[in-house]
Scaffold this motif. Structure first.
Motif, PDB file in Angstrom:
ATOM      1  N   ASP A 126       0.492  -1.092  -0.097  1.00  0.00           N
ATOM      2  CA  ASP A 126       0.156  -0.081  -0.125  1.00  0.00           C
ATOM      3  C   ASP A 126       0.923   1.080   0.114  1.00  0.00           C
ATOM      4  OD1 ASP A 126      -2.465  -0.932  -0.245  1.00  0.00           O
ATOM      5  OD2 ASP A 126      -2.358  -1.235   1.797  1.00  0.00           O
ATOM      6  N   GLY A 127       2.523   1.050   0.316  1.00  0.00           N
ATOM      7  CA  GLY A 127       3.225   2.773   0.414  1.00  0.00           C
ATOM      8  C   GLY A 127       3.944   2.412   1.767  1.00  0.00           C
ATOM      9  N   ALA A 187       4.842   4.507   3.828  1.00  0.00           N
ATOM     10  CA  ALA A 187       4.586   4.993   4.803  1.00  0.00           C
ATOM     11  C   ALA A 187       3.141   4.797   5.488  1.00  0.00           C
ATOM     12  CB  ALA A 187       3.956   6.663   4.842  1.00  0.00           C
ATOM     13  N   SER A 188       2.212   4.103   4.931  1.00  0.00           N
ATOM     14  CA  SER A 188       1.330   3.640   5.810  1.00  0.00           C
ATOM     15  C   SER A 188       1.991   2.180   6.237  1.00  0.00           C
ATOM     16  CB  SER A 188       0.658   3.105   4.203  1.00  0.00           C
ATOM     17  OG  SER A 188      -0.422   1.962   4.618  1.00  0.00           O
ATOM     18  N   THR A 246       7.026  11.660  -2.357  1.00  0.00           N
ATOM     19  CA  THR A 246       5.148  10.927  -2.038  1.00  0.00           C
ATOM     20  C   THR A 246       5.333   9.525  -2.891  1.00  0.00           C
ATOM     21  OG1 THR A 246       5.106  13.544  -2.474  1.00  0.00           O
ATOM     22  CG2 THR A 246       3.492  12.281  -2.373  1.00  0.00           C
ATOM     23  N   ASN A 282       4.363   6.991  -0.956  1.00  0.00           N
ATOM     24  CA  ASN A 282       2.967   6.399  -0.536  1.00  0.00           C
ATOM     25  C   ASN A 282       2.552   5.903  -1.695  1.00  0.00           C
ATOM     26  OD1 ASN A 282       2.920   8.140   2.370  1.00  0.00           O
ATOM     27  ND2 ASN A 282       2.265   9.820   0.659  1.00  0.00           N
ATOM     28  N   ALA A 298       0.257   8.966   7.059  1.00  0.00           N
ATOM     29  CA  ALA A 298      -0.179   7.131   5.577  1.00  0.00           C
ATOM     30  C   ALA A 298      -1.132   7.911   4.640  1.00  0.00           C
ATOM     31  CB  ALA A 298      -0.551   6.561   7.185  1.00  0.00           C
ATOM     32  N   GLN A 299      -1.103   8.511   4.163  1.00  0.00           N
ATOM     33  CA  GLN A 299      -1.505   8.474   2.327  1.00  0.00           C
ATOM     34  C   GLN A 299      -1.308   7.394   1.519  1.00  0.00           C
ATOM     35  OE1 GLN A 299       0.142  12.282   2.172  1.00  0.00           O
ATOM     36  NE2 GLN A 299      -1.924  13.029   2.711  1.00  0.00           N
ATOM     37  N   GLY A 300      -1.751   5.982   2.368  1.00  0.00           N
ATOM     38  CA  GLY A 300      -1.642   4.894   0.862  1.00  0.00           C
ATOM     39  C   GLY A 300      -2.608   5.570  -0.365  1.00  0.00           C
ATOM     40  N   TRP A 301      -2.538   3.463  -0.256  1.00  0.00           N
ATOM     41  CA  TRP A 301      -3.882   3.099  -1.346  1.00  0.00           C
ATOM     42  C   TRP A 301      -4.964   3.071  -0.381  1.00  0.00           C
ATOM     43  CZ3 TRP A 301      -5.476   3.479  -6.441  1.00  0.00           C
ATOM     44  CH2 TRP A 301      -6.218   2.178  -6.446  1.00  0.00           C
TER      45      TRP A 301
END
Ligand code: TPP
Length: 340
Positions: A235-236, A238-239, A278, A282, A334-337
């Motif tokens: 998902d990224g 950060a997440s 970014t 993410n 946490a700005q993932g998918w």
């Protein structure tokens, strides 16, 4: 009666919501919902089990994703979950739902990729199910792996002062997706024009045909390193750091100048007016490994060309921070998918 939108919970809230209603009954179930794979006692070793659903339109677009690549990726993302437990994949089951758009030749093309991945990762295809679909191609794969119990790495094992590591480089799959989407628009509006994808092969292949990092798992074994915690990056970054921090009850600090990004990915992100950092934080679908090691193991991995030390684990009250190139610490988001 009350109606709650799933978007109010989000994907992870929904998983917690379901898990809160699950009662484990069997002593052999060592770990249920909540990690990259479940863990089942098998006597002298443990089995790990993971499952993933891939839907046409959500996970892949057949306008640009060749069916053999879709098949390979479907296996790779499952193998990646087994790798994330520090286990070795052994078997998979593959279930598919097909609409009448698909021919036997199309099924052959899909299984060409599935079988190639089974060869690549040394797994056996041992079962599955087939059914009709009203909404395109659906692929559900379950992967089974093996490990010694003491070799397992859960999300919950990170300790203060552990070193945060990532494999490979990040952000390429998202940048590849943006290129494929851009070229699809060009291609669909002018079918005579061949998509100009040659200069984007790194990013597009990372999106279309990712490789799970079983090579790293085997190397960690040879070096005698068991990560204190681990998960794969779907998902990224950060997440996923948030997941490890939550499961382990810790904080984390990472450093922007340590984050690995490929040159073509960086240049293409800039071309697309996207911020490369970014994309790294993410992006999602990198299928690299995020793990923590005890400081005593650092010397064993220090010279590894494909393992990057991006930060360290802190006390929970210290929060989650990104130290930028200029040296300022900013709160990590946490700005993932988001599926929902
Ligand atoms: N649209 C298309 C056509 N293809 C894509 N690859 C995406 C969007 C992007 N995308 C789809 S799923 C996903 C991303 C970034 C996140 C990972 O999927 P998920 O099912 O959450 O993987 P898991 O965490 O279960 O391994």
């Amino acid at each position: 009666t009350k109606r709650t939108e799933i978007s109010e919970l989000g994907e992870f809230g929904l998983i917690d919501h379901i898990n809160n209603r699950v009662q484990l009954k069997n002593a052999s179930t060592l770990k249920g919902i909540g990690d990259d794979a479940a863990v089942i006692d098998a006597g002298d070793h443990v089995k790990v089990v993971s499952t993933d659903l891939l839907l046409e339109g959500v996970h892949f677009d057949l306008a640009y994703a060749p069916l053999p690549h879709v098949g390979f990726k479907a296996v790779a993302v499952n193998v990646s979950d087994i790798a994330a437990m520090n286990a070795i994949p052994k078997q998979i089951t593959v279930s598919i739902a097909l609409s009448n758009r698909f021919s036997v030749e199309a099924v052959d093309a899909l299984y060409e990729g599935i079988n190639a991945a089974c060869e690549h990762y040394g797994v056996d295809l041992v079962g599955g199910d087939t059914t009709a679909s009203r909404s395109g191609l659906v692929i559900s794969i379950t992967a089974i792996g093996e490990a010694k119990k003491e070799q397992l790495s859960y999300r919950s094992g990170a300790k203060v002062n552990d070193i945060l590591c990532v494999t490979g480089d990040l952000g390429s799959a998202l940048v590849g997706l943006q290129i494929l989407e851009r070229e699809k628009q060009v291609y669909l509006s002018n079918p005579d024009m061949k998509p100009e994808l040659d200069k984007y092969t790194v990013v597009t292949s990372r999106q279309l045909r990712p490789d799970a990092r079983m090579d790293i798992i085997h190397e960690l074994r040879e070096l005698g390193v068991v990560p204190t915690s681990m998960m794969d990056i779907s998902d990224g970054l950060a997440s996923e750091i948030f997941h490890i921090c939550k499961a382990s009850g810790v904080g984390a600090t990472i450093y922007e100048d340590k984050l690995p990004i490929d040159k073509q990915t960086f240049d293409t992100a800039v071309e697309l007016n996207m911020d490369p950092i970014t994309c790294v934080l993410n992006g999602g679908e990198d299928y690299e490994l995020l793990f923590t090691i005890d400081q005593k193991d650092f010397a064993k991995l220090e010279k590894h060309p494909d393992i990057h030390f991006i930060g360290h684990i802190t006390k929970p009250e210290e929060g989650k921070y990104l130290v930028t190139r200029s040296g300022t610490a900013v709160q990590l988001k946490a700005q993932g998918w988001k599926h929902f």
